[in-house]
Scaffold this motif. Structure first.
Motif, short mmCIF file in Angstrom:
data_model
loop_
_atom_site.label_atom_id
_atom_site.label_comp_id
_atom_site.label_asym_id
_atom_site.label_seq_id
_atom_site.Cartn_x
_atom_site.Cartn_y
_atom_site.Cartn_z
N ILE A 50 0.84 -1.20 0.00
CA ILE A 50 0.00 0.00 0.00
C ILE A 50 0.87 1.25 0.00
CG2 ILE A 50 -1.59 1.35 1.43
CD1 ILE A 50 -2.72 -1.48 2.34
N PHE A 54 1.23 3.96 -2.99
CA PHE A 54 0.74 5.31 -2.70
C PHE A 54 1.82 6.35 -2.96
CE2 PHE A 54 0.27 8.79 0.45
CZ PHE A 54 -0.84 9.39 -0.10
N LEU A 81 -4.32 11.95 2.82
CA LEU A 81 -3.83 11.43 4.10
C LEU A 81 -4.50 12.15 5.27
CD1 LEU A 81 0.04 10.92 3.67
CD2 LEU A 81 -1.69 9.15 4.00
N VAL A 94 -11.67 8.92 -0.53
CA VAL A 94 -11.66 8.85 -2.00
C VAL A 94 -12.36 10.07 -2.59
CG1 VAL A 94 -12.54 7.57 -3.99
CG2 VAL A 94 -11.42 6.35 -2.12
N ALA B 170 -5.08 6.27 -5.69
CA ALA B 170 -4.10 6.89 -4.79
C ALA B 170 -4.79 7.31 -3.49
CB ALA B 170 -3.44 8.09 -5.47
N MET B 172 -7.54 6.07 -2.24
CA MET B 172 -7.90 4.87 -1.49
C MET B 172 -6.69 4.34 -0.72
SD MET B 172 -9.29 1.16 -2.73
CE MET B 172 -7.67 0.57 -3.21
N PHE B 173 -5.52 4.34 -1.37
CA PHE B 173 -4.32 3.84 -0.69
C PHE B 173 -3.98 4.70 0.53
CE2 PHE B 173 -3.14 1.65 -4.81
CZ PHE B 173 -3.33 0.38 -4.29
N ALA B 174 -4.25 6.01 0.45
CA ALA B 174 -4.03 6.88 1.61
C ALA B 174 -4.87 6.41 2.79
CB ALA B 174 -4.36 8.33 1.25
N LEU B 176 -6.19 3.36 3.20
CA LEU B 176 -5.77 2.01 3.62
C LEU B 176 -4.50 2.08 4.47
CD1 LEU B 176 -6.38 -0.17 0.42
CD2 LEU B 176 -7.94 0.40 2.28
#
Lengths: 110, 242
Positions: A50, A54, A81, A94, B170, B172-174, B176
């Motif tokens: 991940i 990212f 973030l 998202v 991207a 979504m990865f943040a 996760l």
């Protein structure tokens, strides 16, 4: 809308070499009892994947580090973030990330 | 009957969980379809490729290499997709309660994103085969649909402004990443260290030489560093599976 037989064969060959590593450990799930150190190692795999995906996505633009930090990917990534930290929600992150990216891209003229 | 309703609920929940991946896959699948069409594949071939192979980076490689020697194509695709061996091995303990056909299906559709999403959402075992398969099928159909749309419109559509949709994965990865860094303080520290090492290794490798195998290398380096730096977490039976 045609499929050439040789292309179909190539696709099937690629499926063959792809599906074995995907499926083999799943089918052996009942027999797999790896030692604790291997379990711990595997436990780090999701986090590592991940994070690698990212940061590659937000730090590199067309394969290089952009000359400036004022860059849509990086700023929208940091915004994502922040939203993720505050909300712990994938959906909101998202939506927030996409919105931030779209606005920054339009604003910075990329 | 209640079993049927329970199964239906699990399918809905799994499909709903996959929405972030589905959005991202539609956008990137579209791009992959355009690339396939530009490489001379017909829309039907592009769609078959994604339905049969369902592996994003390998599909880009296929478009590049399918006119050359088949052995080069097969070896390259094998190496690129070898990381799934890692995902499936890490995921296997979560599907012990599921029958062999279900495990086969779940394994066959594992991707970077569905693996990352499911391991981040679930504290332990997969709630049911229906949940996991619905999650993966949603991602799968979105990917294949995006591919078909991209191949059909091809170069004619040019670069469509995806209204930021290409940033969905991207983002979504943040989320996760935040979900992964949890648990007791020492565990959080270990996960943060692993994340930092993985990111540093990946970005360095990509700057030096962009390659689909970099992800496998970065993951291996970071996981090994995690075990080496935090030996106390790698011992004992109280280790959580993920």
């Amino acid at each position: 809308m045609s499929v050439r037989p040789e292309v179909l064969l190539l696709i099937l060959g690629c499926m063959g070499v792809t599906i074995v590593p995907r499926v083999l450990p799943m089918l052996a799930a009942h027999r797999l009892r790896p030692p604790a150190v291997v379990v711990a190692w595997l436990g780090y795999v999701p986090t590592a994947v991940i994070s690698a995906l990212f940061f590659k996505e937000i730090l590199l633009v067309d394969g290089t580090l952009p000359g400036t930090p004022v860059e849509p990917h990086l700023l929208a990534g940091l915004a994502s973030l922040a939203v993720a930290f505050a909300t712990r929600s994938i959906g909101l992150t998202v939506i927030g990330g996409i919105a931030a990216y779209a606005v920054l891209k339009a604003w910075l003229g990329h | 009957m209640t079993e049927l309703i329970g199964g239906f609920r699990a399918v809905l929940a799994g499909a709903r969980a996959a929405v972030p991946v589905a959005i991202g896959y539609a956008g990137i699948g579209f791009a992959a379809g355009v690339v396939g069409a530009q490489a001379g594949l017909s829309p039907a071939e592009v769609t078959l490729l994604s339905l049969i192979l369902f592996a994003g980076s390998a599909q880009f490689v296929f478009a590049e290499l399918y006119v050359g020697a088949p052995i080069t194509l097969f070896v390259t695709v094998f190496l690129i997709n070898l990381r799934h061996l890692l995902y499936a091995t890490a995921f296997a303990p979560r599907v012990r309660g599921i029958g062999a056909p279900g495990r086969f299906w779940i394994g066959a559709q594992l991707t970077d994103e569905t693996f990352s999403l499911a391991t981040s959402l679930l504290p332990g075992a997969v709630p049911s085969a229906a949940w996991m398969i619905a999650l993966q099928m949603t991602a799968y159909l979105s990917w294949a649909g995006g591919n078909l749309a991209g191949a059909v419109t091809g170069g004619a559509a040019g670069t469509i402004g995806w209204l930021g949709v290409d940033f969905a994965l991207a983002a979504m990865f943040a989320a996760l990443l935040m979900l992964q860094v949890n648990g007791p303080a020492r565990q959080r520290l270990a996960m943060t260290a692993v994340a930092a090492i993985a990111a540093g290794t990946m970005v360095t490798l990509e700057l030096w030489h962009p390659h689909p195998l970099n992800l496998l290398v970065a993951t291996g380096v970071a996981a090994t560093a995690g075990v080496a730096l935090f030996p106390s977490l790698a011992r004992g039976p109280a280790e959580k599976p993920a």
